[in-house]
Design an enzyme around this catalytic site. Structure first.
Site, mmCIF file in Angstrom:
data_model
loop_
_atom_site.group_PDB
_atom_site.id
_atom_site.type_symbol
_atom_site.label_atom_id
_atom_site.label_comp_id
_atom_site.label_asym_id
_atom_site.label_seq_id
_atom_site.Cartn_x
_atom_site.Cartn_y
_atom_site.Cartn_z
ATOM 1 N N HIS A 1 0.833 -1.205 0.000
ATOM 2 C CA HIS A 1 0.000 0.000 0.000
ATOM 3 C C HIS A 1 0.868 1.255 0.000
ATOM 4 O O HIS A 1 0.653 2.182 -0.805
ATOM 5 C CB HIS A 1 -0.917 -0.001 1.218
ATOM 6 C CG HIS A 1 -1.654 1.282 1.420
ATOM 7 N ND1 HIS A 1 -2.639 1.722 0.552
ATOM 8 C CD2 HIS A 1 -1.535 2.250 2.372
ATOM 9 C CE1 HIS A 1 -3.112 2.889 0.975
ATOM 10 N NE2 HIS A 1 -2.452 3.227 2.070
ATOM 11 N N ARG B 1 4.461 10.395 -5.911
ATOM 12 C CA ARG B 1 5.852 10.826 -6.032
ATOM 13 C C ARG B 1 6.531 9.981 -7.115
ATOM 14 O O ARG B 1 7.475 9.226 -6.837
ATOM 15 C CB ARG B 1 6.585 10.667 -4.700
ATOM 16 C CG ARG B 1 5.998 11.467 -3.557
ATOM 17 C CD ARG B 1 6.842 11.361 -2.281
ATOM 18 N NE ARG B 1 7.022 9.965 -1.853
ATOM 19 C CZ ARG B 1 6.157 9.298 -1.092
ATOM 20 N NH1 ARG B 1 5.058 9.893 -0.668
ATOM 21 N NH2 ARG B 1 6.389 8.045 -0.746
ATOM 22 N N GLU C 1 -10.594 2.199 3.487
ATOM 23 C CA GLU C 1 -9.301 1.615 3.819
ATOM 24 C C GLU C 1 -9.576 0.312 4.553
ATOM 25 O O GLU C 1 -10.044 0.321 5.694
ATOM 26 C CB GLU C 1 -8.445 2.560 4.667
ATOM 27 C CG GLU C 1 -7.962 3.776 3.894
ATOM 28 C CD GLU C 1 -6.882 4.556 4.624
ATOM 29 O OE1 GLU C 1 -6.561 4.198 5.780
ATOM 30 O OE2 GLU C 1 -6.357 5.520 4.040
ATOM 31 N N GLU D 1 -8.649 -2.538 6.694
ATOM 32 C CA GLU D 1 -7.601 -2.716 7.686
ATOM 33 C C GLU D 1 -7.993 -3.785 8.698
ATOM 34 O O GLU D 1 -9.141 -4.227 8.757
ATOM 35 C CB GLU D 1 -7.326 -1.411 8.446
ATOM 36 C CG GLU D 1 -7.020 -0.211 7.575
ATOM 37 C CD GLU D 1 -6.562 0.999 8.382
ATOM 38 O OE1 GLU D 1 -6.136 0.812 9.552
ATOM 39 O OE2 GLU D 1 -6.623 2.117 7.865
ATOM 40 N N ASP E 1 -11.193 2.347 7.809
ATOM 41 C CA ASP E 1 -10.812 3.704 8.194
ATOM 42 C C ASP E 1 -11.082 4.631 7.007
ATOM 43 O O ASP E 1 -10.179 4.988 6.253
ATOM 44 C CB ASP E 1 -9.336 3.733 8.595
ATOM 45 C CG ASP E 1 -8.956 5.026 9.285
ATOM 46 O OD1 ASP E 1 -9.844 5.687 9.839
ATOM 47 O OD2 ASP E 1 -7.765 5.368 9.266
ATOM 48 N N GLN F 1 -7.940 15.361 2.740
ATOM 49 C CA GLN F 1 -6.672 14.932 3.333
ATOM 50 C C GLN F 1 -5.483 15.500 2.560
ATOM 51 O O GLN F 1 -4.494 15.948 3.156
ATOM 52 C CB GLN F 1 -6.615 13.407 3.366
ATOM 53 C CG GLN F 1 -5.351 12.834 3.983
ATOM 54 C CD GLN F 1 -5.338 11.310 3.944
ATOM 55 O OE1 GLN F 1 -6.309 10.673 3.549
ATOM 56 N NE2 GLN F 1 -4.231 10.724 4.361
ATOM 57 N N TYR G 1 -2.892 17.790 4.975
ATOM 58 C CA TYR G 1 -2.007 16.942 5.779
ATOM 59 C C TYR G 1 -0.589 17.474 5.939
ATOM 60 O O TYR G 1 0.132 17.054 6.845
ATOM 61 C CB TYR G 1 -1.982 15.517 5.225
ATOM 62 C CG TYR G 1 -1.022 15.268 4.104
ATOM 63 C CD1 TYR G 1 0.209 14.657 4.342
ATOM 64 C CD2 TYR G 1 -1.337 15.620 2.785
ATOM 65 C CE1 TYR G 1 1.095 14.403 3.309
ATOM 66 C CE2 TYR G 1 -0.452 15.366 1.754
ATOM 67 C CZ TYR G 1 0.749 14.760 2.017
ATOM 68 O OH TYR G 1 1.623 14.511 0.987
ATOM 69 N N LYS H 1 -9.743 12.341 7.902
ATOM 70 C CA LYS H 1 -9.785 11.010 8.496
ATOM 71 C C LYS H 1 -10.682 10.919 9.728
ATOM 72 O O LYS H 1 -11.125 9.831 10.082
ATOM 73 C CB LYS H 1 -8.366 10.588 8.915
ATOM 74 C CG LYS H 1 -7.364 10.551 7.785
ATOM 75 C CD LYS H 1 -7.613 9.398 6.830
ATOM 76 C CE LYS H 1 -7.261 8.084 7.479
ATOM 77 N NZ LYS H 1 -7.395 6.953 6.512
ATOM 78 N N THR I 1 -4.055 0.507 5.680
ATOM 79 C CA THR I 1 -4.639 -0.219 4.566
ATOM 80 C C THR I 1 -3.835 -1.473 4.230
ATOM 81 O O THR I 1 -2.613 -1.423 4.102
ATOM 82 C CB THR I 1 -4.704 0.679 3.321
ATOM 83 O OG1 THR I 1 -5.434 1.857 3.637
ATOM 84 C CG2 THR I 1 -5.384 -0.036 2.168
#
Length: 413
Positions: free
Chosen positions: A134, A143, A199, A201, A233, A240, A244, A253, A346
Site C-alpha cells: 500500500h 511521487r 481503507e 484494515e 478507516d 486529506q 495533511y 480522516k 490499509t
C-alpha cells in the site's frame, strides 16, 4: 445404543463461529433503548455471558466480576491476560459440555433479534501504515520521480494519533464529510468530499495497563493484545491531500472509522500466525523480531461495494506486526491503557485485485471500476454500501470468521 448428548456447539455453531472462535460483542434486543449486554457469538446466535454463569463451572472472583452483568468488554479489558485466558477456557467448556446445552440455549438469541453495539470503549487510537504494498503504491502515485517509500518506512512502523470518539460499530451509516478541497489553478474550495475512499484494515484491541510505557515485543503479544476486528478507516482523499502537510491527517480522516461488531480473541488466532515478511533493513532492538515466534496473521480480507467483490487483500503480507506496533507506540514512555486501539493501515497485496483502497484500485481515478449496472466510479458515491469480510485458519482445519464490517454513504449534511 444410547445416543450421545448434543453440545451447544453442535446445535448452534456454524463454520467460522464455532467453539474455536467465540468472539465477544455487546448486544441488546432490537428496538430496545437499554444498555447492551456482554455476549459471545456462537453460530448465528448471541449468547448472554451473564446468563451462562448459572450452573456453570467456577470462575475466580476476579474473572466473574469482569463479565457478570457487564454491558461490554471494558471490565474484562481492564484485567489482564490471565483472566482473559480463564474466561475464554470457561466459555469454550460451557459450549462443548453436553450438560450445559440447556443453559446455552436459554442464553442464546438469534442475531436477527439483537442490535450490536460498540463492543468496548475506545481509549486512545493510533493508525499505522504497515503494508509495504500500500505504501509503495501511494508513493508511486504521488511521487513518481522519487523512491516509493520514505527513508524512515522500513525502520519504524509509521503512524498517527487518530480520533477515538468517531470510531463506530458496523452498520452505522455515515454522512459524506465536508472540508477544504484542492482545486487546479485556484485556491481551495469548501464542500463535500469528491474523493471519498475506504481503507480495508485490521484493528487490534489492547487491554491491561502499562502506566510506565515501554512494552516489549514479547509482553505486547502475550499480555496486551486482546483481540482483532475488521476496520474500515474511511478517508476523504481530497480533504486529506490539502490539509495533511506538515502535521498529517485531520478532517480527512476523523469523521468516521468503522469496526466489526465481534472482537475475535487473540488466543483464537494461534493457527493463523505466520512469519512476517523478510526484513530489508536492520531493526532497532526494541523492534527486532527476527528471532521471535511468528506474529503476522494469515487473515484473508474481502472488500465488497454494493455486494460486488472488488478486492481480496491478504493481511499476511503486512510488513509490521501488531506486537511491533505496541512496542513502538510505548517506547517513548507513552502509557498503554485498557481499550487502546491500533489500526494496521490499509492492507494491500501484490496483485491489482488485492488492493485495499479505491485510490489504489482505480490508480487515483485513472482506471475506474464498473458497478453492476455498468456505471463507472472511482470513489464512493452516495448510497453505496461498503462491506469488509475476513476469515483466518483455525485449529484442526476449522475456520475463524470475523463477520462483517459495513457502512453506507449518506449525502453530506
Amino acid at each position: 445404543m444410547t445416543e450421545r448428548p448434543t453440545t451447544a456447539t453442535e446445535l448452534l455453531g456454524t463454520e467460522g463461529f464455532g467453539a474455536e472462535n467465540l468472539p465477544y460483542g455487546s448486544c441488546r434486543p432490537v428496538g430496545s433503548v437499554t444498555s447492551g449486554r456482554l455476549a459471545v457469538r456462537l453460530g448465528d446466535h448471541a449468547l448472554d455471558v451473564t446468563s451462562l454463569l448459572d450452573g456453570a463451572g467456577p470462575l475466580t472472583p476476579r474473572a466473574r466480576a469482569a463479565v457478570e452483568g457487564r454491558a461490554n468488554l471494558d471490565a474484562l479489558l481492564a484485567t489482564d491476560h490471565t483472566v482473559w485466558t480463564e474466561v475464554r477456557a470457561w466459555l469454550r467448556g460451557v459450549v462443548t459440555d453436553p450438560a450445559m446445552t440447556g443453559t446455552v440455549r436459554a442464553a442464546a438469541t438469534p442475531l436477527a433479534e439483537v442490535e450490536t453495539l460498540m463492543p468496548f470503549t475506545v481509549a486512545d487510537y493510533v493508525d499505522f501504515y504497515a503494508s509495504e504494498n500500500h505504501a509503495s503504491n501511494i508513493g508511486r502515485m504521488f511521487r513518481p520521480d522519487d523512491a516509493p517509500l520514505k527513508p524512515n518506512w522500513k525502520h519504524l512502523p509509521v503512524g498517527y494519533h487518530g480520533r477515538s470518539s468517531t470510531i463506530v460499530v458496523s452498520g452505522t451509516d455515515l454522512h459524506r464529510p465536508k472540508g477544504l478541497r484542492p482545486e487546479k489553478d485556484a485556491g481551495p474550495s469548501f464542500g463535500p468530499s469528491r474523493r471519498l475512499d475506504i481503507e480495508a484494515e485490521l484493528g487490534f484491541v489492547c487491554g491491561g495497563s502499562a502506566p510506565q510505557g515501554e512494552v516489549s515485543l514479547k509482553s505486547a503479544a502475550e499480555e496486551h493484545l486482546f483481540g482483532v476486528v475488521l476496520f474500515n478507516d474511511w478517508s476523504a482523499r481530497d480533504i486529506q491531500a490539502f490539509e495533511y502537510v506538515p502535521l498529517g491527517p485531520n478532517l480527512g480522516k476523523s469523521f468516521a472509522s468503522s469496526i466489526s461488531a465481534w472482537v475475535v480473541p487473540w488466543e483464537a488466532l494461534g493457527s493463523a500466525r505466520v512469519p512476517a515478511p523478510p526484513r530489508d533493513e536492520p531493526l532497532a532492538p526494541y523492534l527486532d523480531d527476527t528471532r521471535a515466534e511468528p506474529y503476522g496473521l494469515d487473515i484473508a480480507l474481502e472488500v465488497l461495494i454494493d455486494d460486488q467483490r472488488v478486492s481480496t487483500p491478504p493481511a499476511s503480507t503486512l510488513y509490521w506486526t501488531a506486537p511491533q506496533m505496541v512496542a513502538h507506540m510505548t517506547v517513548n514512555n507513552a502509557t498503554l491503557r485498557p481499550g487502546d486501539f491500533l489500526g494496521s493501515g490499509t492492507v494491500s497485496g501484490t496483485e491489482p485485485d488485492q488492493r485495499g483502497s479505491l485510490i489504489e484500485l482505480t490508480w487515483g481515478g485513472a482506471r475506474p471500476l464498473t458497478d453492476a449496472t455498468g456505471e463507472d466510479y472511482s470513489f464512493l458515491r452516495d448510497g453505496q454500501r461498503v462491506t469488509l469480510r475476513g476469515t483466518a485458519p483455525g485449529p484442526d482445519g476449522s475456520v475463524i470468521s470475523f463477520g462483517e464490517c459495513t457502512g453506507t454513504i449518506l449525502p453530506a449534511t
